[in-house]
Write a protein that holds these residues in place. Structure first.
Motif, PDB file in Angstrom:
ATOM      1  N   TYR B 121      62.757  18.964  36.112  1.00  0.00           N
ATOM      2  CA  TYR B 121      63.867  19.158  37.003  1.00  0.00           C
ATOM      3  C   TYR B 121      64.425  18.314  38.293  1.00  0.00           C
ATOM      4  O   TYR B 121      65.329  16.777  38.385  1.00  0.00           O
ATOM      5  CB  TYR B 121      64.051  20.476  37.558  1.00  0.00           C
ATOM      6  CG  TYR B 121      65.496  20.599  38.846  1.00  0.00           C
ATOM      7  CD1 TYR B 121      65.930  22.089  38.465  1.00  0.00           C
ATOM      8  CD2 TYR B 121      65.693  20.110  40.095  1.00  0.00           C
ATOM      9  CE1 TYR B 121      67.086  21.904  39.242  1.00  0.00           C
ATOM     10  CE2 TYR B 121      66.255  20.032  40.221  1.00  0.00           C
ATOM     11  CZ  TYR B 121      67.341  21.039  40.172  1.00  0.00           C
ATOM     12  OH  TYR B 121      68.512  22.074  41.169  1.00  0.00           O
ATOM     13  N   LEU B 122      62.959  17.321  37.859  1.00  0.00           N
ATOM     14  CA  LEU B 122      62.953  15.672  39.619  1.00  0.00           C
ATOM     15  C   LEU B 122      63.054  14.876  38.545  1.00  0.00           C
ATOM     16  O   LEU B 122      63.770  13.424  39.076  1.00  0.00           O
ATOM     17  CB  LEU B 122      61.582  15.844  39.236  1.00  0.00           C
ATOM     18  CG  LEU B 122      61.323  16.675  40.548  1.00  0.00           C
ATOM     19  CD1 LEU B 122      59.600  16.959  41.572  1.00  0.00           C
ATOM     20  CD2 LEU B 122      62.512  16.710  41.364  1.00  0.00           C
ATOM     21  N   ILE B 123      61.715  14.243  37.028  1.00  0.00           N
ATOM     22  CA  ILE B 123      62.706  13.130  36.931  1.00  0.00           C
ATOM     23  C   ILE B 123      64.056  11.838  37.305  1.00  0.00           C
ATOM     24  O   ILE B 123      64.309  11.236  37.281  1.00  0.00           O
ATOM     25  CB  ILE B 123      62.009  13.038  35.642  1.00  0.00           C
ATOM     26  CG1 ILE B 123      60.476  13.015  35.488  1.00  0.00           C
ATOM     27  CG2 ILE B 123      61.384  11.045  35.180  1.00  0.00           C
ATOM     28  CD1 ILE B 123      59.643  12.812  35.449  1.00  0.00           C
ATOM     29  N   PRO B 124      64.963  12.950  36.186  1.00  0.00           N
ATOM     30  CA  PRO B 124      65.737  12.687  36.063  1.00  0.00           C
ATOM     31  C   PRO B 124      66.670  11.761  37.445  1.00  0.00           C
ATOM     32  O   PRO B 124      67.527  11.569  38.271  1.00  0.00           O
ATOM     33  CB  PRO B 124      67.037  13.395  35.581  1.00  0.00           C
ATOM     34  CG  PRO B 124      66.062  13.720  34.109  1.00  0.00           C
ATOM     35  CD  PRO B 124      64.861  14.126  35.516  1.00  0.00           C
ATOM     36  N   LEU B 125      66.434  13.165  38.202  1.00  0.00           N
ATOM     37  CA  LEU B 125      66.970  12.979  39.952  1.00  0.00           C
ATOM     38  C   LEU B 125      66.364  11.867  40.773  1.00  0.00           C
ATOM     39  O   LEU B 125      66.612  10.465  41.143  1.00  0.00           O
ATOM     40  CB  LEU B 125      66.787  14.248  40.513  1.00  0.00           C
ATOM     41  CG  LEU B 125      67.704  14.883  40.077  1.00  0.00           C
ATOM     42  CD1 LEU B 125      67.580  16.993  40.745  1.00  0.00           C
ATOM     43  CD2 LEU B 125      69.181  15.068  40.376  1.00  0.00           C
ATOM     44  N   GLN B 126      64.923  11.686  40.926  1.00  0.00           N
ATOM     45  CA  GLN B 126      64.114  10.134  41.413  1.00  0.00           C
ATOM     46  C   GLN B 126      64.561   9.019  40.427  1.00  0.00           C
ATOM     47  O   GLN B 126      64.428   8.518  41.151  1.00  0.00           O
ATOM     48  CB  GLN B 126      62.760  11.238  41.040  1.00  0.00           C
ATOM     49  CG  GLN B 126      62.502  12.048  41.967  1.00  0.00           C
ATOM     50  CD  GLN B 126      61.180  11.564  42.248  1.00  0.00           C
ATOM     51  OE1 GLN B 126      59.762  11.059  41.135  1.00  0.00           O
ATOM     52  NE2 GLN B 126      60.016  12.373  43.410  1.00  0.00           N
ATOM     53  N   ILE B 127      64.895   9.300  39.454  1.00  0.00           N
ATOM     54  CA  ILE B 127      64.893   8.106  38.733  1.00  0.00           C
ATOM     55  C   ILE B 127      66.708   7.213  39.270  1.00  0.00           C
ATOM     56  O   ILE B 127      67.494   6.669  38.573  1.00  0.00           O
ATOM     57  CB  ILE B 127      64.435   7.987  37.483  1.00  0.00           C
ATOM     58  CG1 ILE B 127      65.210   8.143  36.504  1.00  0.00           C
ATOM     59  CG2 ILE B 127      62.795   7.825  37.459  1.00  0.00           C
ATOM     60  CD1 ILE B 127      64.291   7.871  34.978  1.00  0.00           C
ATOM     61  N   GLY B 128      67.525   8.627  39.893  1.00  0.00           N
ATOM     62  CA  GLY B 128      69.040   8.129  39.320  1.00  0.00           C
ATOM     63  C   GLY B 128      70.057   7.933  37.740  1.00  0.00           C
ATOM     64  O   GLY B 128      70.779   7.552  37.704  1.00  0.00           O
ATOM     65  N   ALA B 129      69.552   8.985  37.235  1.00  0.00           N
ATOM     66  CA  ALA B 129      69.525   9.041  36.200  1.00  0.00           C
ATOM     67  C   ALA B 129      70.943  10.384  35.820  1.00  0.00           C
ATOM     68  O   ALA B 129      70.534  11.290  36.225  1.00  0.00           O
ATOM     69  CB  ALA B 129      68.802   9.130  34.826  1.00  0.00           C
ATOM     70  N   ARG B 130      71.774  10.473  35.048  1.00  0.00           N
ATOM     71  CA  ARG B 130      72.398  11.738  35.089  1.00  0.00           C
ATOM     72  C   ARG B 130      71.628  12.422  33.637  1.00  0.00           C
ATOM     73  O   ARG B 130      72.452  13.889  34.015  1.00  0.00           O
ATOM     74  CB  ARG B 130      73.781  11.403  34.360  1.00  0.00           C
ATOM     75  CG  ARG B 130      74.280  10.618  35.249  1.00  0.00           C
ATOM     76  CD  ARG B 130      76.144  10.501  34.808  1.00  0.00           C
ATOM     77  NE  ARG B 130      76.424   9.885  36.514  1.00  0.00           N
ATOM     78  CZ  ARG B 130      76.656   8.425  36.465  1.00  0.00           C
ATOM     79  NH1 ARG B 130      77.161   7.961  35.266  1.00  0.00           N
ATOM     80  NH2 ARG B 130      77.598   8.271  37.197  1.00  0.00           N
ATOM     81  N   ASP B 131      71.093  12.489  32.876  1.00  0.00           N
ATOM     82  CA  ASP B 131      69.702  13.771  31.826  1.00  0.00           C
ATOM     83  C   ASP B 131      69.031  12.723  31.498  1.00  0.00           C
ATOM     84  O   ASP B 131      68.732  11.293  32.086  1.00  0.00           O
ATOM     85  CB  ASP B 131      70.970  13.430  30.921  1.00  0.00           C
ATOM     86  CG  ASP B 131      70.686  14.782  30.549  1.00  0.00           C
ATOM     87  OD1 ASP B 131      68.812  15.353  30.255  1.00  0.00           O
ATOM     88  OD2 ASP B 131      71.296  15.925  29.907  1.00  0.00           O
ATOM     89  N   VAL B 132      68.131  13.510  30.661  1.00  0.00           N
ATOM     90  CA  VAL B 132      67.408  12.530  29.874  1.00  0.00           C
ATOM     91  C   VAL B 132      67.846  11.977  29.283  1.00  0.00           C
ATOM     92  O   VAL B 132      68.689  11.894  28.320  1.00  0.00           O
ATOM     93  CB  VAL B 132      65.520  13.972  28.839  1.00  0.00           C
ATOM     94  CG1 VAL B 132      65.457  14.443  30.730  1.00  0.00           C
ATOM     95  CG2 VAL B 132      66.538  14.315  28.805  1.00  0.00           C
TER      96      VAL B 132
END
Lengths: 307, 649
Positions: B121-132
């Motif tokens: 849930y968090l990593i893409p949001l935290q690094i400003g990405a759209r998905d993994v």
């Protein structure tokens, strides 16, 4: 909230303190032999040291929580941006390192102590007892006395004892808390545990390592007695007990629980211990003896030499 | 008939039959419910075939919560059984099954998916990405994990649960001493779930290394992302050991090899060594992301930046390296001799140093802060002293000579629960409470949340502190009963009361979710906690493309800077966004894996071979499939952004 927390920790500390210092001593902290004494001393030392650390952390935490809680500060207080200071961080690394070095020294010293003939008994020839487990029993073989017991252990007090441990089946762990810590008994090698009892008395012994359905009751009774009483008991066994035969031993190995029983002769003659040159825990003095056993009794092993 | 007999549970009891009936009723209810509300299509389109990291994350969360309750029921049963001497509630066999499944379920099927939920849930949001980096691989990770978990739980009602402890030491777990199929389930279910975890590890390392927003240098990543990165590096190094270990165990059990048997050259200590070469890093895989969550929460509610960012990162790197150098401390009593024990004793104690650095850094983050006592913060504050207690008892256990007395006793049980519960479980609940509004658009009730935290802590202290004492009094772990004369009964009763209080706390957590769904305000905006990192810069609910414009970052706290210092996050204009397509393949392939696993457990070879062919067919199909994804048009994005109350500019 903070008061609740303080109360909570006060309760913990009090409980621990009462129980540790309290009326009935805990088995591990009530040692009856030099090895258990070494371990109990280490445990108490680390408890005090660690309590100090917990108290320091707790004190800092409570202090910052009280001092810097939002309700204690003005509306427009804006916390500063602080990157971290090399000096503070060096202290935070330095002090734990000093504590760890200190404990490491204590730990290493104790390691060598508990893996050698017990302190104060170095000049004696230790009595060798083979303790082997099967589901869910303990077999004690006294090769020098040429007797074997099941589920109970008689030992002479004030004498070094060298237990040779192995298992007919799952890994078990031979443990007499008041005489010293445990060690594994395994099916394909023999491990050595050095113990001695400073006093006469009865102690609890058990398998501490989970070994299946009958594990909970996999216990044995240890009686420490004077050398004279011990010799008398050995003579009595030779007069009264039946010899241990191969068939009888196979019967004993069947899974289940048994009461005490006593035999003359040991199973080592027809079902030797899985000894090979593992040699990690033997002090130098005992080395020749160890090899002696290997020569006579290791018929089963061929493929273990290359471990 | 013989064929069907082996699917029966070998030691049935009223409890197991009751569970079978309730599982059957629950499954029928779910199927009927979905059919009645005509939700099959929705379920298939939006969840079973999804590759969206947020939805996959939420599915991990659901599994983790379900497993938390399954493992929790196991725990309560154990505590009740031991609360009185000579209790007959569970017999030996059942008790053994219960503590075995408790351990596996809690570590592998509760804690692991819980942290994977946060990764997803968090990593893409935290690094400003759209998905993994690999969305479809991510879906496969989840479904493999899910099928592994389901296969494992099936052992309860079909064929019997494993009963050799979560460590499953051979030769006890070998055919000679463990005759039910329980341990087969252990080997194969964990293998399938483990493959999923390994893929997760690879996926998130790639995501974090390759997909960070412009300007986000490695040393400008949020602390949770750092912790997740290091944890996933550990996954990639440690899980292959588990894969090999389980393969060897499977071969011993199914194909008559002799890796761990008592004769023919098998080595029983080999299992223990390999198990802990994986097992010790595994606990750091769990604790490091928990540390990351605490770092985020503490800094948010101290209203301050995280103290000592660099030493936080450095300490995690050191911990990750040391995690591979301490495995033998799990069996100091195996007779390796004083030299080996001394080395492992020192490496183990050395871990206390970087861990201590982290504790002090959190304390200094509170320093000069403006501390707000929200529920997530309360968990974090309770975590510090309770975890310190667990940590220092760990140092005590690391002293190998003394460990001869702690090993295999309740002291050890107290220690590892003392690190895992305040360390991992508190972090999971704190993180869940913290990120709940981001996921679902409303907050959990604060009052109920704080009650839960306090009840959980009181219950925890009552349940586990007595174990330190009974351990020192000679109570071995994994004993299903003890006699009155041992004197363990009072403290074990206290433990049971503590466990019951913890159960009430978890029930309160569930009630809180229900209560908040019904009554909580939906008007909370996208940043209800006044937080600091990028995940709060997007809308709530998060649109499927996360960020309409990829943010630009200049510090570790980009969102905070944008609020306080006028940093401009979203530069440029909206362009069409490339997104991956949904795919049913991960789900289908994992279902075939389930069939494969089940037939392996029961040695039904024809089905296993057919399933294996099916798996290979899926892989082949994927290799030749052309799927270039799809684009979301600018108009569609603008419409969505307008609906989410105006695009941030």
């Amino acid at each position: 909230m903070r008061i609740k927390m303080k109360l909570m920790y006060l309760t913990i500390v009090c409980t621990i303190a009462t129980v540790l210092a309290g009326c009935e001593p805990l088995l591990v902290l009530d040692p009856k032999g030099p090895q258990a004494k070494t371990q109990a001393d280490d445990i108490m030392l680390s408890i005090w040291l660690m309590s100090a650390i917990v108290i320091v952390v707790l004190a800092i935490l409570i202090f910052v929580l009280i001092k810097y809680r939002a309700s204690n500060q003005s509306e427009d207080y804006e916390p500063p941006h602080i990157e971290g200071s090399p000096l503070v961080e060096a202290i935070c690394i330095g002090i734990p390192i000093i504590i760890v070095i200190f404990l490491s020294i204590v730990s290493v010293e104790s390691n060598y102590k508990v893996e050698a003939t017990p302190a104060g008994y170095e000049d004696q020839e230790p009595i060798v007892i083979y303790a082997s487990s099967s589901n869910w029993k303990w077999h004690f073989s006294y090769p020098e006395q040429d007797i074997e017991t099941v589920n109970y252990l008689y030992i002479p007090a004030n004498r070094a004892i060298e237990f040779k441990l192995y298992s007919y089946g799952p890994i078990t762990s031979f443990w007499i808390p008041q005489l010293g810590g445990q060690k594994y008994a395994m099916s394909d090698m023999v491990t050595t545990l050095h113990l001695a009892a400073d006093a006469e008395g009865e102690f609890m012994g058990r398998n501490a390592n989970f070994s299946g359905a009958g594990f909970a009751e996999n216990t044995f009774e240890v009686t420490s007695m004077s050398q004279a009483d011990f010799d008398e008991w050995v003579d009595e066994v030779h007069e009264t007990a039946d010899p241990l035969t191969d068939e009888k031993f196979e019967e004993l190995l069947e899974p289940g629980h048994l009461g005490r029983s006593t035999y003359t002769g040991t199973h080592l003659e027809f079902s030797p211990a899985p000894e090979h040159d593992h040699g990690s825990t033997d002090s130098e003095v005992e080395e020749p003896k160890q090899e002696d056993h290997t020569d006579h009794e290791s018929g089963k092993q061929t493929n273990h030499d290359n471990h | 008939m013989d064929f069907f007999n082996r699917f029966a549970v070998p030691h049935p009891s009223f409890l197991i039959y009751g569970a079978m009936v309730s599982i059957a009723i629950a499954m029928i209810a779910v199927v009927v419910g979905i059919t009645y509300f005509k939700k099959w299509g929705y379920l298939w389109r939006e969840w079973l075939t999804t590759v969206d990291h947020k939805r996959i994350g939420i599915m991990y969360l659901i599994v983790a919560l379900l497993m938390l309750f399954r493992g929790g029921v196991d725990a309560i049963m154990m505590r009740y059984q031991l609360s009185m001497p000579d209790n007959t509630f569970l017999d030996s066999q059942h008790y053994n099954e219960v503590f075995t499944t408790h351990g596996i379920v809690m570590i592998l099927f509760m804690a692991m998916p819980f942290i994977t939920f946060f990764f997803n849930y968090l990593i893409p949001l935290q690094i400003g990405a759209r998905d993994v980096a690999f969305p479809r691989l991510n879906a496969l990770s989840f479904w493999l994990f899910f099928m592994g978990a389901m296969l494992f739980n099936m052992s309860f009602v079909v064929g019997g649960s494993p009963d050799s402890g979560w460590t499953s030491y051979f030769p006890l777990a070998g055919n000679e001493f463990s005759t039910s199929v329980g341990t087969n389930y252990y080997m194969i279910a964990i293998q399938i779930a483990g493959m999923g975890t390994l893929m997760t590890g690879i996926n998130f390392i790639t995501t974090i290394l390759k997909m960070r927003a412009p300007g986000m240098k490695l040393m400008k990543m949020p602390m949770f992302t750092w912790s997740a990165f290091i944890a996933n590096v550990i996954v990639v190094f440690a899980f292959p050991v588990l894969t090999v270990l389980l393969a060897m165990g499977t071969m011993d059990r199914l194909f008559g090899t002799n890796f761990f048997t008592t004769d023919n050259g098998g080595m029983d200590m080999l299992w223990a060594n390999l198990f802990w070469v994986w097992g010790h890093p595994e606990v750091y895989i769990l604790i490091l992301p928990a540390f990351g969550l605490y770092s985020e929460i503490i800094s948010t509610f101290a209203r301050r930046n995280l103290y000592g960012y660099k030493s936080m990162v450095a300490s995690m790197v050191v911990i990750s390296i040391f995690s591979f150098l301490v495995w033998a401390h799990h069996f100091f009593t195996m007779g390796q001799g004083p030299l080996t024990n001394s080395i492992f004793s020192i490496t183990t104690m050395a871990i206390a140093v970087p861990t201590g650095v982290k504790i002090f850094n959190w304390l200094f983050t509170l320093w000069k802060g403006k501390i707000v006592f929200t529920t997530p913060m309360l968990y974090s504050i309770l975590f510090i002293p309770l975890f310190t207690l667990g940590g220092v008892t760990g140092v005590m256990l690391a002293m190998s000579a003394a460990d001869y007395q702690y090993h295999n006793t309740m002291f050890l049980v107290a220690h590892f629960h003392n690190v895992i519960i305040p360390g991992v479980v508190y972090a999971m609940i704190a993180g869940l409470t913290f990120y709940w509004p981001k996921m679902f658009g409303f907050m959990l009730n604060e009052k109920l949340g704080k009650w839960t935290a306090w009840l959980l802590s009181v219950g925890f202290v009552l349940a586990f502190i007595p174990m330190y004492i009974t351990g020192l009094d000679g109570q071995a772990r994994r004993m299903y009963t003890y006699s009155e004369s041992t004197g363990f009964s009072t403290l074990n009763m206290v433990s049971f009361i503590g466990a019951a209080i913890m159960a009430v706390a978890f029930a309160l957590l569930v009630y809180n979710i229900y209560y908040s769904i019904r009554y909580a305000s939906r008007d909370i905006g996208s940043d209800p906690w006044d937080a600091r990192s990028l995940e709060w810069a997007t809308h709530t609910p998060v649109p499927e493309y996360n960020f309409a414009i990829i943010p630009e970052v200049a510090s570790t706290e980009a969102f905070w800077d944008s609020k306080k210092k006028g940093h401009e996050l979203f530069k440029g204009k909206i362009e069409k966004i490339h997104m991956p397509n949904n795919s049913p393949l991960p789900f289908i392939m994992s279902c075939i894996f389930f069939v494969f696993g089940f037939s392996m457990v029961f040695s039904i070879w024809p089905v296993a071979i057919i399933a294996l062919i099916g798996i290979l067919a899926c892989l082949t199909y994927r290799s030749f499939e052309k799927d270039h994804g799809r684009y979301i048009s600018v108009e569609e994005i603008e419409e969505t952004e307008a609906k989410l109350r105006g695009a941030k500019k």
